[in-house]
Design a protein around this motif. Structure first.
Motif, short mmCIF file in Angstrom:
data_model
loop_
_atom_site.label_atom_id
_atom_site.label_comp_id
_atom_site.label_asym_id
_atom_site.label_seq_id
_atom_site.Cartn_x
_atom_site.Cartn_y
_atom_site.Cartn_z
N ILE A 128 -43.14 -0.44 -25.59
CA ILE A 128 -43.15 0.56 -24.52
C ILE A 128 -42.78 1.92 -25.10
N VAL A 131 -41.36 7.73 -23.74
CA VAL A 131 -41.49 8.47 -22.48
C VAL A 131 -41.23 7.54 -21.30
N VAL A 132 -41.86 6.37 -21.34
CA VAL A 132 -41.67 5.41 -20.25
C VAL A 132 -40.23 4.90 -20.25
N THR B 248 -49.13 10.10 -22.13
CA THR B 248 -47.69 10.27 -22.33
C THR B 248 -47.26 11.69 -21.99
N LEU B 251 -47.43 12.16 -18.17
CA LEU B 251 -46.35 11.45 -17.49
C LEU B 251 -45.07 12.26 -17.50
N VAL B 271 -45.79 5.31 -14.22
CA VAL B 271 -45.12 4.84 -15.43
C VAL B 271 -45.72 3.51 -15.88
N ALA B 274 -49.11 3.83 -17.50
CA ALA B 274 -48.99 4.28 -18.89
C ALA B 274 -48.49 3.16 -19.80
N ALA B 275 -47.72 2.22 -19.23
CA ALA B 275 -47.14 1.17 -20.07
C ALA B 275 -48.05 -0.05 -20.20
#
Lengths: 311, 299
Positions: A128, A131-132, B248, B251, B271, B274-275
Protein backbone atom coordinates in the motif's frame (compact mmCIF):
# COMPACT_ATOMS: atom_id res chain seq x y z
CA UNK A 1 16.85 -25.33 -10.09
CA UNK A 2 15.12 -28.55 -10.97
CA UNK A 3 13.81 -27.57 -14.40
CA UNK A 4 15.19 -29.63 -17.22
CA UNK A 5 15.88 -27.82 -20.40
CA UNK A 6 15.99 -29.09 -23.91
CA UNK A 7 18.34 -27.02 -25.94
CA UNK A 8 16.95 -26.25 -29.36
CA UNK A 9 19.43 -27.28 -32.01
CA UNK A 10 20.67 -24.58 -34.27
CA UNK A 11 22.14 -25.03 -37.70
CA UNK A 12 25.91 -24.48 -37.49
CA UNK A 13 27.02 -21.28 -39.10
CA UNK A 14 30.39 -20.61 -40.65
CA UNK A 15 32.60 -18.20 -38.69
CA UNK A 16 32.68 -14.92 -40.49
CA UNK A 17 33.16 -11.23 -39.93
CA UNK A 18 29.52 -11.12 -38.98
CA UNK A 19 30.22 -13.64 -36.22
CA UNK A 20 32.97 -11.47 -34.84
CA UNK A 21 30.79 -8.39 -35.08
CA UNK A 22 28.14 -10.23 -33.14
CA UNK A 23 30.44 -10.21 -30.12
CA UNK A 24 29.79 -6.50 -29.92
CA UNK A 25 26.05 -7.09 -29.62
CA UNK A 26 25.94 -7.48 -25.81
CA UNK A 27 27.88 -4.24 -25.41
CA UNK A 28 25.52 -2.49 -27.78
CA UNK A 29 22.59 -3.87 -25.79
CA UNK A 30 23.96 -2.50 -22.52
CA UNK A 31 24.99 0.82 -23.99
CA UNK A 32 21.66 2.66 -23.68
CA UNK A 33 21.38 1.64 -20.02
CA UNK A 34 24.98 2.61 -19.36
CA UNK A 35 24.46 6.03 -20.92
CA UNK A 36 21.10 6.66 -19.24
CA UNK A 37 22.24 5.38 -15.84
CA UNK A 38 25.51 7.24 -16.15
CA UNK A 39 23.65 10.48 -16.78
CA UNK A 40 21.11 9.76 -14.08
CA UNK A 41 23.61 8.84 -11.39
CA UNK A 42 26.76 10.81 -12.11
CA UNK A 43 25.82 13.78 -14.31
CA UNK A 44 22.60 14.58 -12.45
CA UNK A 45 24.16 14.29 -9.01
CA UNK A 46 27.13 16.47 -9.99
CA UNK A 47 24.75 18.93 -11.64
CA UNK A 48 22.72 19.14 -8.45
CA UNK A 49 25.89 19.61 -6.40
CA UNK A 50 26.97 22.39 -8.73
CA UNK A 51 23.60 24.14 -8.51
CA UNK A 52 23.92 24.09 -4.73
CA UNK A 53 26.97 26.38 -4.89
CA UNK A 54 25.35 28.95 -7.18
CA UNK A 55 22.96 31.81 -6.54
CA UNK A 56 20.07 30.06 -8.27
CA UNK A 57 16.77 31.26 -6.93
CA UNK A 58 13.69 30.80 -9.12
CA UNK A 59 15.71 29.92 -12.22
CA UNK A 60 19.00 28.03 -12.36
CA UNK A 61 22.11 30.15 -12.85
CA UNK A 62 25.57 28.74 -13.26
CA UNK A 63 27.97 31.27 -11.68
CA UNK A 64 29.88 29.91 -8.72
CA UNK A 65 28.77 31.65 -5.54
CA UNK A 66 30.37 29.64 -2.74
CA UNK A 67 28.79 27.66 0.04
CA UNK A 68 26.36 30.32 1.13
CA UNK A 69 23.34 28.04 0.58
CA UNK A 70 24.85 25.43 2.90
CA UNK A 71 25.41 27.80 5.80
CA UNK A 72 22.04 29.51 5.45
CA UNK A 73 20.43 26.08 5.55
CA UNK A 74 21.47 25.39 9.14
CA UNK A 75 20.01 28.70 10.29
CA UNK A 76 16.62 27.77 8.88
CA UNK A 77 14.39 26.23 11.58
CA UNK A 78 12.41 24.33 8.95
CA UNK A 79 15.58 22.49 8.00
CA UNK A 80 16.98 21.93 11.49
CA UNK A 81 13.58 20.77 12.77
CA UNK A 82 13.36 18.45 9.78
CA UNK A 83 16.77 16.94 10.46
CA UNK A 84 15.94 16.44 14.13
CA UNK A 85 12.60 14.85 13.23
CA UNK A 86 14.29 12.56 10.74
CA UNK A 87 16.82 11.45 13.37
CA UNK A 88 14.11 10.78 15.96
CA UNK A 89 11.73 9.16 13.49
CA UNK A 90 14.53 7.17 11.83
CA UNK A 91 15.74 5.62 15.08
CA UNK A 92 12.26 4.80 16.39
CA UNK A 93 10.95 3.59 13.02
CA UNK A 94 13.91 1.34 12.28
CA UNK A 95 14.35 -0.06 15.80
CA UNK A 96 10.66 -0.61 16.56
CA UNK A 97 9.79 -2.03 13.12
CA UNK A 98 12.71 -4.43 13.47
CA UNK A 99 11.78 -5.46 17.02
CA UNK A 100 8.11 -5.98 16.12
CA UNK A 101 9.10 -7.79 12.91
CA UNK A 102 11.48 -10.16 14.71
CA UNK A 103 8.88 -10.78 17.41
CA UNK A 104 6.27 -11.64 14.75
CA UNK A 105 8.74 -13.86 12.90
CA UNK A 106 9.54 -15.81 16.08
CA UNK A 107 5.82 -16.29 16.77
CA UNK A 108 5.23 -17.37 13.18
CA UNK A 109 8.11 -19.84 13.42
CA UNK A 110 6.33 -21.93 16.10
CA UNK A 111 4.56 -24.22 13.60
CA UNK A 112 1.54 -22.01 13.41
CA UNK A 113 -1.60 -23.20 11.64
CA UNK A 114 -2.75 -20.81 8.93
CA UNK A 115 0.73 -19.45 8.45
CA UNK A 116 0.16 -18.39 4.85
CA UNK A 117 -2.97 -16.45 5.72
CA UNK A 118 -1.30 -14.72 8.67
CA UNK A 119 1.72 -13.86 6.56
CA UNK A 120 -0.47 -12.33 3.87
CA UNK A 121 -2.22 -10.24 6.51
CA UNK A 122 0.98 -9.01 8.16
CA UNK A 123 2.66 -8.19 4.87
CA UNK A 124 -0.13 -6.44 2.94
CA UNK A 125 0.71 -2.90 4.19
CA UNK A 126 3.97 -2.98 2.21
CA UNK A 127 1.88 -3.14 -1.00
CA UNK A 128 0.00 0.00 0.00
CA UNK A 129 1.33 3.43 -0.90
CA UNK A 130 2.52 5.92 1.71
CA UNK A 131 -0.17 8.32 0.50
CA UNK A 132 -2.91 5.81 1.28
CA UNK A 133 -1.21 4.82 4.55
CA UNK A 134 -0.85 8.43 5.65
CA UNK A 135 -4.39 9.41 4.68
CA UNK A 136 -5.97 6.45 6.44
CA UNK A 137 -3.96 6.88 9.63
CA UNK A 138 -4.70 10.60 9.63
CA UNK A 139 -8.39 9.76 9.82
CA UNK A 140 -7.87 7.14 12.51
CA UNK A 141 -5.54 9.21 14.70
CA UNK A 142 -7.51 12.44 14.33
CA UNK A 143 -9.06 12.82 17.80
CA UNK A 144 -12.31 14.42 16.63
CA UNK A 145 -13.15 11.63 14.20
CA UNK A 146 -11.00 8.59 14.89
CA UNK A 147 -9.94 6.38 17.73
CA UNK A 148 -10.52 8.94 20.48
CA UNK A 149 -14.11 9.67 19.53
CA UNK A 150 -14.72 5.96 18.96
CA UNK A 151 -13.63 5.06 22.49
CA UNK A 152 -15.53 8.04 23.96
CA UNK A 153 -18.69 6.91 22.17
CA UNK A 154 -18.28 3.52 23.83
CA UNK A 155 -18.69 5.32 27.15
CA UNK A 156 -15.17 6.15 28.30
CA UNK A 157 -15.75 9.90 28.15
CA UNK A 158 -12.34 11.06 29.38
CA UNK A 159 -10.31 8.95 26.92
CA UNK A 160 -7.45 10.98 25.39
CA UNK A 161 -5.65 9.96 22.23
CA UNK A 162 -4.57 13.09 20.43
CA UNK A 163 -0.93 12.51 19.50
CA UNK A 164 -1.42 13.97 16.06
CA UNK A 165 -2.75 17.38 17.11
CA UNK A 166 -0.01 18.06 19.66
CA UNK A 167 3.25 19.63 18.45
CA UNK A 168 5.32 17.58 20.85
CA UNK A 169 3.85 14.21 20.00
CA UNK A 170 2.74 14.42 16.35
CA UNK A 171 6.01 12.83 15.25
CA UNK A 172 4.98 9.64 17.11
CA UNK A 173 1.89 9.45 14.93
CA UNK A 174 4.25 9.24 11.95
CA UNK A 175 6.20 6.52 13.76
CA UNK A 176 3.01 4.49 14.36
CA UNK A 177 2.01 4.65 10.69
CA UNK A 178 5.58 3.79 9.68
CA UNK A 179 5.73 0.73 11.93
CA UNK A 180 2.34 -0.44 10.67
CA UNK A 181 3.70 -0.20 7.13
CA UNK A 182 7.09 -1.87 7.66
CA UNK A 183 6.94 -4.53 10.38
CA UNK A 184 5.31 -7.18 8.19
CA UNK A 185 8.11 -6.70 5.71
CA UNK A 186 10.70 -7.24 8.47
CA UNK A 187 8.78 -10.31 9.64
CA UNK A 188 8.85 -11.93 6.19
CA UNK A 189 12.55 -11.25 5.74
CA UNK A 190 13.46 -12.59 9.18
CA UNK A 191 11.15 -15.60 8.82
CA UNK A 192 12.82 -16.56 5.53
CA UNK A 193 16.18 -16.30 7.26
CA UNK A 194 15.00 -18.36 10.23
CA UNK A 195 13.96 -21.11 7.85
CA UNK A 196 17.53 -21.20 6.61
CA UNK A 197 18.94 -21.83 10.09
CA UNK A 198 20.76 -25.12 10.56
CA UNK A 199 18.25 -27.26 12.45
CA UNK A 200 20.88 -29.75 13.57
CA UNK A 201 22.60 -27.01 15.52
CA UNK A 202 19.31 -26.09 17.15
CA UNK A 203 18.65 -29.73 18.08
CA UNK A 204 22.14 -30.08 19.49
CA UNK A 205 21.52 -27.00 21.60
CA UNK A 206 18.24 -28.44 22.86
CA UNK A 207 19.87 -31.74 23.75
CA UNK A 208 22.48 -29.83 25.71
CA UNK A 209 19.62 -28.26 27.64
CA UNK A 210 19.96 -24.72 26.34
CA UNK A 211 16.88 -22.56 26.80
CA UNK A 212 14.95 -21.41 23.75
CA UNK A 213 16.01 -17.82 24.46
CA UNK A 214 19.65 -18.89 24.53
CA UNK A 215 19.27 -20.86 21.31
CA UNK A 216 17.81 -17.82 19.60
CA UNK A 217 20.60 -15.62 20.89
CA UNK A 218 23.55 -17.92 20.32
CA UNK A 219 22.66 -19.96 17.24
CA UNK A 220 19.89 -18.28 15.33
CA UNK A 221 20.69 -14.59 15.64
CA UNK A 222 24.22 -14.92 14.24
CA UNK A 223 22.95 -16.73 11.14
CA UNK A 224 20.27 -14.15 10.38
CA UNK A 225 22.62 -11.17 10.68
CA UNK A 226 22.99 -10.61 6.93
CA UNK A 227 19.22 -10.37 6.55
CA UNK A 228 18.99 -7.93 9.44
CA UNK A 229 21.58 -5.77 7.71
CA UNK A 230 19.55 -5.81 4.49
CA UNK A 231 16.44 -4.90 6.47
CA UNK A 232 18.31 -2.07 8.12
CA UNK A 233 19.55 -0.69 4.79
CA UNK A 234 16.07 -0.80 3.24
CA UNK A 235 14.37 0.79 6.25
CA UNK A 236 17.07 3.43 6.46
CA UNK A 237 16.50 4.56 2.92
CA UNK A 238 12.73 4.52 3.46
CA UNK A 239 13.28 6.76 6.48
CA UNK A 240 15.54 9.24 4.69
CA UNK A 241 13.11 9.52 1.77
CA UNK A 242 10.12 10.07 4.12
CA UNK A 243 7.91 12.52 2.29
CA UNK A 244 4.48 11.36 1.15
CA UNK A 245 3.73 9.57 4.43
CA UNK A 246 4.13 12.77 6.47
CA UNK A 247 2.52 14.95 3.84
CA UNK A 248 -0.65 12.83 3.93
CA UNK A 249 -0.57 12.24 7.68
CA UNK A 250 0.27 15.62 9.22
CA UNK A 251 1.29 17.86 6.32
CA UNK A 252 4.35 18.64 8.43
CA UNK A 253 2.23 20.06 11.23
CA UNK A 254 1.01 21.16 13.65
CA UNK A 255 3.08 24.20 12.65
CA UNK A 256 6.36 22.78 11.39
CA UNK A 257 6.61 20.18 14.16
CA UNK A 258 6.70 17.17 11.82
CA UNK A 259 8.51 18.65 8.85
CA UNK A 260 11.14 16.42 7.20
CA UNK A 261 14.25 17.11 5.08
CA UNK A 262 12.59 15.67 1.96
CA UNK A 263 9.70 18.10 2.44
CA UNK A 264 12.14 20.96 2.83
CA UNK A 265 13.86 20.06 -0.45
CA UNK A 266 10.55 19.93 -2.31
CA UNK A 267 9.36 23.18 -0.78
CA UNK A 268 12.60 25.09 -1.63
CA UNK A 269 12.71 23.75 -5.20
CA UNK A 270 9.11 24.00 -6.30
CA UNK A 271 7.31 26.37 -3.95
CA UNK A 272 9.77 28.86 -2.44
CA UNK A 273 11.90 29.38 -5.57
CA UNK A 274 15.17 28.78 -3.70
CA UNK A 275 16.82 26.33 -6.07
CA UNK A 276 20.34 26.59 -4.61
CA UNK A 277 19.13 25.98 -1.10
CA UNK A 278 16.93 23.07 -2.15
CA UNK A 279 19.88 21.55 -4.01
CA UNK A 280 22.12 22.03 -0.96
CA UNK A 281 19.55 20.32 1.27
CA UNK A 282 19.39 17.40 -1.18
CA UNK A 283 23.18 17.13 -1.06
CA UNK A 284 23.00 16.89 2.74
CA UNK A 285 20.49 14.07 2.38
CA UNK A 286 22.89 12.23 0.11
CA UNK A 287 25.77 12.82 2.52
CA UNK A 288 23.63 11.51 5.38
CA UNK A 289 22.76 8.37 3.45
CA UNK A 290 26.38 7.71 2.46
CA UNK A 291 27.73 8.33 5.98
CA UNK A 292 25.19 5.90 7.46
CA UNK A 293 25.63 3.34 4.67
CA UNK A 294 29.39 3.01 4.65
CA UNK A 295 29.86 1.45 8.10
CA UNK A 296 26.95 -0.91 7.43
CA UNK A 297 28.38 -2.02 4.10
CA UNK A 298 31.77 -2.49 5.75
CA UNK A 299 30.18 -4.56 8.52
CA UNK A 300 28.28 -6.57 5.95
CA UNK A 301 31.47 -7.25 4.04
CA UNK A 302 33.29 -8.39 7.19
CA UNK A 303 30.47 -10.73 8.17
CA UNK A 304 30.33 -12.22 4.69
CA UNK A 305 34.08 -12.73 4.69
CA UNK A 306 33.90 -14.50 8.04
CA UNK A 307 31.14 -16.79 6.88
CA UNK A 308 33.11 -17.60 3.76
CA UNK A 309 31.48 -16.42 0.55
CA UNK A 310 27.73 -16.52 0.96
CA UNK A 311 27.67 -15.23 -2.64
CA UNK B 1 13.66 -22.01 -2.72
CA UNK B 2 11.13 -24.51 -1.54
CA UNK B 3 12.13 -24.05 2.08
CA UNK B 4 9.14 -21.81 2.78
CA UNK B 5 7.19 -24.65 4.35
CA UNK B 6 9.92 -26.69 5.99
CA UNK B 7 9.89 -25.91 9.63
CA UNK B 8 12.73 -26.48 12.07
CA UNK B 9 11.87 -29.86 13.47
CA UNK B 10 12.17 -29.02 17.12
CA UNK B 11 9.78 -31.49 18.65
CA UNK B 12 8.04 -34.43 17.10
CA UNK B 13 4.35 -34.96 17.77
CA UNK B 14 4.01 -35.57 21.48
CA UNK B 15 1.00 -34.95 23.67
CA UNK B 16 1.20 -31.37 24.92
CA UNK B 17 1.78 -30.64 28.58
CA UNK B 18 -0.68 -28.21 30.23
CA UNK B 19 1.94 -25.44 30.23
CA UNK B 20 2.41 -26.00 26.52
CA UNK B 21 -1.33 -25.78 25.92
CA UNK B 22 -1.35 -22.40 27.67
CA UNK B 23 1.63 -21.38 25.55
CA UNK B 24 -0.16 -22.32 22.32
CA UNK B 25 -3.25 -20.38 23.35
CA UNK B 26 -1.14 -17.32 24.20
CA UNK B 27 0.69 -17.68 20.88
CA UNK B 28 -2.48 -17.75 18.79
CA UNK B 29 -4.11 -15.01 20.83
CA UNK B 30 -1.12 -12.73 20.29
CA UNK B 31 -0.99 -13.46 16.57
CA UNK B 32 -4.72 -12.91 16.12
CA UNK B 33 -4.70 -9.62 18.05
CA UNK B 34 -1.75 -8.34 16.01
CA UNK B 35 -3.34 -9.49 12.75
CA UNK B 36 -6.54 -7.64 13.64
CA UNK B 37 -4.51 -4.51 14.42
CA UNK B 38 -2.80 -4.71 11.02
CA UNK B 39 -6.14 -5.28 9.27
CA UNK B 40 -7.93 -2.52 11.18
CA UNK B 41 -7.12 0.48 8.92
CA UNK B 42 -8.14 -1.42 5.78
CA UNK B 43 -11.32 -2.69 7.43
CA UNK B 44 -12.20 0.82 8.63
CA UNK B 45 -11.92 2.41 5.20
CA UNK B 46 -13.74 -0.48 3.50
CA UNK B 47 -16.62 -0.03 5.96
CA UNK B 48 -16.58 3.74 5.58
CA UNK B 49 -16.76 3.48 1.82
CA UNK B 50 -20.27 2.00 2.21
CA UNK B 51 -21.44 4.25 5.07
CA UNK B 52 -23.26 7.54 4.69
CA UNK B 53 -21.04 10.51 5.45
CA UNK B 54 -23.65 11.85 7.90
CA UNK B 55 -23.38 8.62 9.87
CA UNK B 56 -19.59 8.79 9.90
CA UNK B 57 -19.65 12.38 11.16
CA UNK B 58 -22.31 11.69 13.78
CA UNK B 59 -20.96 8.39 15.10
CA UNK B 60 -17.23 8.03 14.50
CA UNK B 61 -14.80 7.37 11.70
CA UNK B 62 -14.44 3.91 13.18
CA UNK B 63 -17.76 2.18 13.21
CA UNK B 64 -20.10 -0.45 11.89
CA UNK B 65 -22.43 0.66 9.06
CA UNK B 66 -26.00 1.09 10.23
CA UNK B 67 -27.21 1.83 6.70
CA UNK B 68 -25.44 0.83 3.50
CA UNK B 69 -24.78 2.92 0.40
CA UNK B 70 -22.74 2.43 -2.75
CA UNK B 71 -23.03 6.08 -3.68
CA UNK B 72 -19.55 6.91 -2.30
CA UNK B 73 -17.93 4.70 -4.90
CA UNK B 74 -19.75 6.44 -7.75
CA UNK B 75 -18.90 9.89 -6.40
CA UNK B 76 -15.25 8.99 -5.78
CA UNK B 77 -14.90 7.47 -9.23
CA UNK B 78 -16.70 10.08 -11.34
CA UNK B 79 -17.83 13.21 -9.47
CA UNK B 80 -15.59 14.22 -6.56
CA UNK B 81 -13.81 17.55 -7.00
CA UNK B 82 -10.03 17.55 -7.06
CA UNK B 83 -8.33 20.93 -7.49
CA UNK B 84 -11.59 22.47 -8.73
CA UNK B 85 -12.20 19.92 -11.48
CA UNK B 86 -15.04 17.61 -10.58
CA UNK B 87 -14.15 14.45 -12.43
CA UNK B 88 -13.59 12.01 -9.58
CA UNK B 89 -10.46 9.90 -9.55
CA UNK B 90 -11.31 8.26 -12.89
CA UNK B 91 -8.93 10.30 -15.14
CA UNK B 92 -6.12 9.95 -12.59
CA UNK B 93 -6.64 6.21 -12.31
CA UNK B 94 -6.32 5.85 -16.09
CA UNK B 95 -3.35 8.23 -16.12
CA UNK B 96 -1.64 5.94 -13.64
CA UNK B 97 -2.44 2.87 -15.74
CA UNK B 98 -1.12 4.58 -18.89
CA UNK B 99 2.09 5.40 -17.07
CA UNK B 100 2.60 2.22 -15.03
CA UNK B 101 1.92 -0.48 -17.62
CA UNK B 102 4.41 0.66 -20.32
CA UNK B 103 7.01 1.73 -17.73
CA UNK B 104 6.78 -1.66 -16.01
CA UNK B 105 6.96 -3.68 -19.22
CA UNK B 106 9.79 -1.64 -20.74
CA UNK B 107 11.95 -1.52 -17.61
CA UNK B 108 11.45 -5.25 -17.00
CA UNK B 109 12.40 -6.14 -20.58
CA UNK B 110 15.49 -3.94 -20.47
CA UNK B 111 16.43 -5.32 -17.07
CA UNK B 112 16.23 -8.92 -18.24
CA UNK B 113 18.33 -8.41 -21.34
CA UNK B 114 20.82 -6.31 -19.33
CA UNK B 115 21.06 -9.04 -16.73
CA UNK B 116 21.80 -11.55 -19.46
CA UNK B 117 24.50 -9.37 -21.05
CA UNK B 118 26.07 -8.68 -17.65
CA UNK B 119 26.22 -12.26 -16.44
CA UNK B 120 26.73 -14.47 -19.47
CA UNK B 121 28.94 -12.38 -21.76
CA UNK B 122 32.39 -11.00 -21.22
CA UNK B 123 31.77 -7.35 -20.61
CA UNK B 124 34.32 -4.63 -20.11
CA UNK B 125 33.76 -2.78 -16.80
CA UNK B 126 31.09 -5.32 -15.75
CA UNK B 127 31.96 -4.75 -12.09
CA UNK B 128 31.80 -0.99 -12.47
CA UNK B 129 28.44 -1.16 -14.24
CA UNK B 130 27.12 -3.34 -11.45
CA UNK B 131 28.23 -0.85 -8.79
CA UNK B 132 26.74 2.08 -10.74
CA UNK B 133 23.40 0.30 -11.05
CA UNK B 134 23.39 -0.54 -7.34
CA UNK B 135 24.00 3.13 -6.54
CA UNK B 136 21.05 3.96 -8.79
CA UNK B 137 18.82 1.76 -6.65
CA UNK B 138 19.74 3.54 -3.41
CA UNK B 139 20.14 7.13 -4.59
CA UNK B 140 17.70 9.46 -2.79
CA UNK B 141 15.45 10.86 -5.53
CA UNK B 142 15.70 14.36 -4.06
CA UNK B 143 19.29 14.60 -5.31
CA UNK B 144 18.23 14.23 -8.94
CA UNK B 145 14.90 16.02 -8.75
CA UNK B 146 16.10 19.42 -9.91
CA UNK B 147 18.30 18.13 -12.78
CA UNK B 148 15.39 15.95 -13.94
CA UNK B 149 13.07 18.95 -13.91
CA UNK B 150 15.52 21.03 -15.96
CA UNK B 151 16.36 18.19 -18.37
CA UNK B 152 12.70 17.29 -18.97
CA UNK B 153 12.09 20.98 -19.72
CA UNK B 154 14.86 20.94 -22.34
CA UNK B 155 13.38 17.82 -23.90
CA UNK B 156 9.95 19.46 -23.98
CA UNK B 157 8.60 16.67 -21.76
CA UNK B 158 8.05 18.48 -18.48
CA UNK B 159 4.89 17.50 -16.63
CA UNK B 160 3.83 14.98 -19.24
CA UNK B 161 2.98 11.29 -19.37
CA UNK B 162 6.03 10.56 -21.52
CA UNK B 163 8.35 12.56 -19.29
CA UNK B 164 7.25 10.91 -16.05
CA UNK B 165 7.32 7.47 -17.68
CA UNK B 166 10.87 8.15 -18.86
CA UNK B 167 11.93 9.01 -15.31
CA UNK B 168 10.40 5.78 -14.03
CA UNK B 169 11.92 3.67 -16.80
CA UNK B 170 15.44 4.99 -16.23
CA UNK B 171 15.20 4.78 -12.47
CA UNK B 172 13.44 1.42 -12.63
CA UNK B 173 16.02 -0.07 -14.96
CA UNK B 174 18.64 0.06 -12.19
CA UNK B 175 16.29 -1.96 -10.01
CA UNK B 176 15.23 -4.49 -12.66
CA UNK B 177 18.79 -5.01 -13.90
CA UNK B 178 19.95 -5.74 -10.36
CA UNK B 179 17.10 -8.19 -9.80
CA UNK B 180 17.58 -10.01 -13.10
CA UNK B 181 21.35 -10.08 -12.74
CA UNK B 182 21.06 -11.74 -9.34
CA UNK B 183 18.74 -14.34 -10.81
CA UNK B 184 20.55 -15.04 -14.09
CA UNK B 185 23.96 -15.36 -12.45
CA UNK B 186 22.74 -18.73 -11.11
CA UNK B 187 21.73 -19.96 -14.57
CA UNK B 188 24.24 -22.66 -15.67
CA UNK B 189 26.79 -21.24 -18.10
CA UNK B 190 26.83 -24.56 -19.98
CA UNK B 191 23.40 -23.87 -21.44
CA UNK B 192 24.62 -20.64 -22.94
CA UNK B 193 27.84 -22.19 -24.17
CA UNK B 194 25.97 -25.05 -25.83
CA UNK B 195 23.74 -22.60 -27.64
CA UNK B 196 26.73 -20.59 -28.73
CA UNK B 197 28.51 -23.66 -30.07
CA UNK B 198 25.40 -24.35 -32.09
CA UNK B 199 25.90 -20.93 -33.62
CA UNK B 200 23.17 -19.04 -31.82
CA UNK B 201 23.86 -15.35 -31.43
CA UNK B 202 23.06 -13.05 -28.54
CA UNK B 203 19.40 -12.44 -29.27
CA UNK B 204 18.65 -16.01 -30.29
CA UNK B 205 20.22 -17.35 -27.11
CA UNK B 206 18.33 -14.77 -25.11
CA UNK B 207 15.03 -15.60 -26.71
CA UNK B 208 15.36 -19.39 -26.83
CA UNK B 209 17.24 -20.12 -23.61
CA UNK B 210 17.08 -17.22 -21.18
CA UNK B 211 13.50 -16.05 -21.58
CA UNK B 212 11.95 -19.55 -21.21
CA UNK B 213 13.90 -20.03 -17.97
CA UNK B 214 13.08 -16.62 -16.52
CA UNK B 215 9.33 -16.51 -15.74
CA UNK B 216 9.96 -16.53 -11.95
CA UNK B 217 12.14 -13.44 -12.06
CA UNK B 218 10.00 -11.76 -14.74
CA UNK B 219 6.93 -12.12 -12.53
CA UNK B 220 8.78 -10.89 -9.43
CA UNK B 221 10.14 -7.89 -11.33
CA UNK B 222 6.81 -6.98 -12.89
CA UNK B 223 5.03 -7.19 -9.54
CA UNK B 224 7.59 -4.97 -7.83
CA UNK B 225 7.88 -2.44 -10.65
CA UNK B 226 4.11 -2.16 -10.95
CA UNK B 227 3.66 -1.70 -7.20
CA UNK B 228 6.52 0.74 -6.89
CA UNK B 229 5.60 2.97 -9.82
CA UNK B 230 1.89 2.90 -9.00
CA UNK B 231 2.56 3.93 -5.39
CA UNK B 232 5.32 6.46 -6.12
CA UNK B 233 4.50 10.00 -5.10
CA UNK B 234 7.49 12.40 -5.27
CA UNK B 235 8.08 12.14 -9.03
CA UNK B 236 4.32 11.88 -9.58
CA UNK B 237 3.65 15.23 -7.90
CA UNK B 238 6.71 16.96 -9.36
CA UNK B 239 6.33 15.92 -12.99
CA UNK B 240 2.57 16.18 -13.45
CA UNK B 241 0.03 18.89 -14.16
CA UNK B 242 -3.74 19.26 -14.37
CA UNK B 243 -3.64 17.62 -17.82
CA UNK B 244 -1.86 14.54 -16.59
CA UNK B 245 -1.72 13.48 -12.96
CA UNK B 246 -1.20 10.02 -11.44
CA UNK B 247 -3.63 8.86 -8.79
CA UNK B 248 -1.27 9.19 -5.80
CA UNK B 249 -0.83 12.90 -6.54
CA UNK B 250 -4.57 13.40 -7.09
CA UNK B 251 -5.44 11.57 -3.87
CA UNK B 252 -3.24 13.89 -1.87
CA UNK B 253 -5.08 16.92 -3.31
CA UNK B 254 -8.49 15.31 -2.76
CA UNK B 255 -7.94 14.68 0.93
CA UNK B 256 -5.95 17.84 1.63
CA UNK B 257 -8.49 20.37 0.35
CA UNK B 258 -9.87 22.53 3.11
CA UNK B 259 -13.47 22.99 2.10
CA UNK B 260 -14.58 22.82 5.69
CA UNK B 261 -16.69 19.72 5.15
CA UNK B 262 -15.02 16.39 5.68
CA UNK B 263 -16.12 13.90 3.08
CA UNK B 264 -14.95 10.69 4.68
CA UNK B 265 -17.36 8.49 2.76
CA UNK B 266 -16.19 9.06 -0.78
CA UNK B 267 -12.73 9.92 0.50
CA UNK B 268 -12.48 6.35 1.77
CA UNK B 269 -13.73 4.99 -1.54
CA UNK B 270 -11.13 7.09 -3.40
CA UNK B 271 -8.37 5.80 -1.11
CA UNK B 272 -9.48 2.23 -1.81
CA UNK B 273 -9.57 2.80 -5.58
CA UNK B 274 -5.95 3.96 -5.35
CA UNK B 275 -5.00 0.97 -3.20
CA UNK B 276 -6.82 -1.75 -5.16
CA UNK B 277 -4.46 -2.37 -8.12
CA UNK B 278 -1.35 -3.08 -6.00
CA UNK B 279 -3.44 -5.03 -3.48
CA UNK B 280 -4.91 -7.23 -6.23
CA UNK B 281 -1.41 -7.89 -7.54
CA UNK B 282 -0.23 -8.59 -4.00
CA UNK B 283 -2.94 -11.15 -3.28
CA UNK B 284 -2.71 -12.79 -6.71
CA UNK B 285 1.07 -12.97 -6.77
CA UNK B 286 1.71 -13.20 -3.05
CA UNK B 287 4.17 -16.06 -3.40
CA UNK B 288 6.25 -14.10 -5.91
CA UNK B 289 5.90 -10.92 -3.91
CA UNK B 290 7.50 -12.64 -0.91
CA UNK B 291 10.11 -14.27 -3.10
CA UNK B 292 11.08 -10.89 -4.55
CA UNK B 293 11.53 -9.53 -1.04
CA UNK B 294 13.63 -12.36 0.29
CA UNK B 295 15.61 -13.09 -2.85
CA UNK B 296 17.27 -9.72 -3.10
CA UNK B 297 18.41 -9.93 0.49
CA UNK B 298 19.38 -13.53 1.05
CA UNK B 299 21.61 -13.64 -2.02
Amino acid sequence: MSETVTIPSFAPRPKSRAARLSQLVPIAVLLPTMVATGIYIFVFVLWNIYLSVTNSSILPVYDFAGFDAYTRLWRNPRWTTGVWNLALFGVLYIVLSTVVGIFLAILMDQKVKGENLLRSIFLYPIAISFVVTGTTWQWILNPSTGLQSFVRNLGWESFEFSLITDRDTAIYAVVIAGIWHASGFVMVMVLAALRGVDTDMVKAGQIDGASMAKIYRRIILPTIWPVLISVFIILLQFAIKTFDLVLALTHGGPGISTTFPAMFVYDRLFAAGELAQGAAAAVWMLIGLVVLFLPILALNWVIRRQKGAVK
Amino acid sequence: MTAIDTIPNLDRKKPLRPSQVVGRIALYATLIVLALFVLMPLAVIILNSVRFNDDILRESFIGWPTRLTLENWGVAWGEACINASCTGVKPYFWASILMVVPATVISTAIGLINGFALTKWKMPFAGFIFVAITIGVFLPPQVVLLPWAIALGWLGLSKSLVGLSLVHIIQGTCFTTLFCRNYLINLPDDLIKAARIDGAGFFRTFWKIVVPLSPPIIIVTIIWQFTFIWNEFLFAITFSSSDFRPITAALMSLNANDTGVSEYGFGSAAVLIAAIPPLVIYFLGGRYFVRGLTQGAVK
